[in-house]
Design a protein around this motif. Structure first.
Motif, mmCIF file in Angstrom:
data_model
loop_
_atom_site.group_PDB
_atom_site.id
_atom_site.type_symbol
_atom_site.label_atom_id
_atom_site.label_comp_id
_atom_site.label_asym_id
_atom_site.label_seq_id
_atom_site.Cartn_x
_atom_site.Cartn_y
_atom_site.Cartn_z
ATOM 1 N N UNK A 191 46.529 34.056 38.658
ATOM 2 C CA UNK A 191 46.990 32.657 38.653
ATOM 3 C C UNK A 191 46.040 31.748 39.423
ATOM 4 N N UNK A 192 44.762 31.939 39.192
ATOM 5 C CA UNK A 192 43.753 31.173 39.927
ATOM 6 C C UNK A 192 43.069 30.132 39.046
ATOM 7 N N UNK A 193 42.552 29.089 39.690
ATOM 8 C CA UNK A 193 41.749 28.096 38.995
ATOM 9 C C UNK A 193 40.488 27.851 39.818
ATOM 10 N N UNK A 194 39.397 28.576 39.506
ATOM 11 C CA UNK A 194 38.129 28.361 40.209
ATOM 12 C C UNK A 194 37.480 27.054 39.725
ATOM 13 N N UNK A 195 37.356 26.101 40.601
ATOM 14 C CA UNK A 195 36.740 24.826 40.234
ATOM 15 C C UNK A 195 35.237 25.011 40.034
ATOM 16 N N UNK A 196 34.613 25.712 40.955
ATOM 17 C CA UNK A 196 33.206 26.120 40.849
ATOM 18 C C UNK A 196 33.076 27.357 41.719
ATOM 19 N N UNK A 197 32.609 28.459 41.153
ATOM 20 C CA UNK A 197 32.688 29.698 41.923
ATOM 21 C C UNK A 197 31.848 30.816 41.343
ATOM 22 N N UNK A 198 31.579 31.792 42.198
ATOM 23 C CA UNK A 198 31.080 33.090 41.770
ATOM 24 C C UNK A 198 32.213 34.075 42.036
ATOM 25 N N UNK A 199 32.886 34.514 40.972
ATOM 26 C CA UNK A 199 33.971 35.474 41.103
ATOM 27 C C UNK A 199 33.421 36.853 40.751
ATOM 28 N N UNK A 200 33.384 37.729 41.730
ATOM 29 C CA UNK A 200 32.824 39.064 41.527
ATOM 30 C C UNK A 200 33.862 39.961 40.863
ATOM 31 N N UNK A 201 33.508 40.494 39.704
ATOM 32 C CA UNK A 201 34.416 41.335 38.930
ATOM 33 C C UNK A 201 33.640 42.526 38.369
ATOM 34 N N UNK A 202 34.344 43.556 37.906
ATOM 35 C CA UNK A 202 33.643 44.663 37.242
ATOM 36 C C UNK A 202 32.920 44.163 35.997
ATOM 37 N N UNK A 212 30.927 44.214 29.301
ATOM 38 C CA UNK A 212 29.818 45.134 29.501
ATOM 39 C C UNK A 212 30.341 46.558 29.654
ATOM 40 N N UNK A 213 29.417 47.516 29.576
ATOM 41 C CA UNK A 213 29.803 48.914 29.730
ATOM 42 C C UNK A 213 29.718 49.358 31.181
ATOM 43 N N UNK A 214 29.216 48.487 32.064
ATOM 44 C CA UNK A 214 29.043 48.811 33.471
ATOM 45 C C UNK A 214 30.282 48.382 34.249
ATOM 46 N N UNK A 215 30.940 49.328 34.909
ATOM 47 C CA UNK A 215 32.148 49.011 35.676
ATOM 48 C C UNK A 215 31.823 48.588 37.099
#
Length: 278
Positions: A132-143, A149-152
């Motif tokens: 339930x997030x709203x990133x206005x401007x961001x680097x969100x680190x995810x798998x 991608x195939x890289x987890x």
């Protein structure tokens, strides 16, 4: 020696992602259903979300600034800037602070006359999609699997106005870059009203793609937002739709993105990303 194709590995990671999402949604749905028992649905959901959001989400679990409301494109919307670490990478995120009561109102209103099952389903989907997030401007680190991608392993995903955008050249997909450096490049993007870059498919916090918005969102809604596939047809007007829906809903009981999500789920349509054949 056993040989496994890249395609097979990609399918494996994709299946793992689907299983994780399904498991997450099942857990959250059960929790919400329990929270609503014997209570006014909106009040029960607000209590649940208040407890859920009392703990920082991972991209806020670091050093965050005090809330402010000074962004010209988001008048009256509180936000904070957070520097954090996740999966061995450092990130920076400017995130709108949406009160649990407001989120509960949007979801309850979207599920009016549809009952507790709708409330549980909408909450579970949107929470497991993006917390339930709203990133206005961001680097969100995810798998890496979050981006197909195939890289987890941990990857940098850049967001603007609630939507993922193509990663700029100044940061590598798996590069660990100091948060202060990221701030200098990302913070100014908050004031870019009409970015020309291509967007990803899904807009947060409801977590729906263009086609769900076009088909199910009530008026007033924007047109000419393009389509999810092919990639070249992803019109940047989708940025405006995501930002405008948040602003129009702020302090009000209705958010048309959540209306569209509820109707799509009721209609049996998957509201998130779709695969685009190349």
């Amino acid at each position: 020696m056993l040989k496994v194709s890249v395609a097979a590995i990609a399918i494996c990671f994709s299946l793992i992602g689907h299983v994780y999402a399904a498991s997450c949604e099942a857990i959250i749905s059960k929790q919400v259903t329990q929270a609503l028992l014997g209570k006014n649905p909106r009040a029960g959901l607000e209590t649940y979300l208040t407890k859920k959001l009392s703990k920082p989400r991972y991209f806020e679990d670091g050093k965050c600034t005090s809330p402010a409301k000074d962004l010209k494109l988001y008048p009256g919307v509180p936000y904070h800037d957070c520097s954090y670490e996740n999966g061995g990478l450092h990130g920076w995120a400017r995130v709108a602070i949406i009160p649990p009561a407001m989120l509960a109102g949007w979801i309850d209103n979207a599920c009016r006359s549809k009952g507790a099952k709708c409330i549980a389903g909408v909450t579970a989907y949107s929470w497991c999609s993006n917390q339930l997030s709203f990133p206005i401007a961001a680097n969100i680190i995810e798998p890496g699997s979050a981006g197909g991608r195939s890289d987890a392993g941990s990857h940098n995903f850049i967001f603007l106005h609630g939507i993922t955008v193509p990663r700029p050249a100044w940061i590598g997909a798996t590069q660990d870059l100091d948060a202060a450096v990221q701030t200098k490049s990302l913070a100014p993007l908050s004031d870019v009203e009409e970015p020309t870059t291509l967007t990803s498919q899904v807009a947060r916090p409801a977590g729906i793609r263009r086609e769900i918005y076009s088909e199910f969102a009530p008026e007033p809604k924007l047109t000419n937002i393009g389509t999810s596939c092919p990639i070249a047809d992803r019109n940047p007007v989708w940025f405006d739709a995501a930002r405008k829906s948040l602003l129009d809903a702020w302090g009000k009981p209705q958010n048309i993105m959540f209306d569209a999500l509820a109707k799509a789920l009721e209609d049996g349509k998957s509201p998130g990303k779709v695969s685009c054949s190349q």
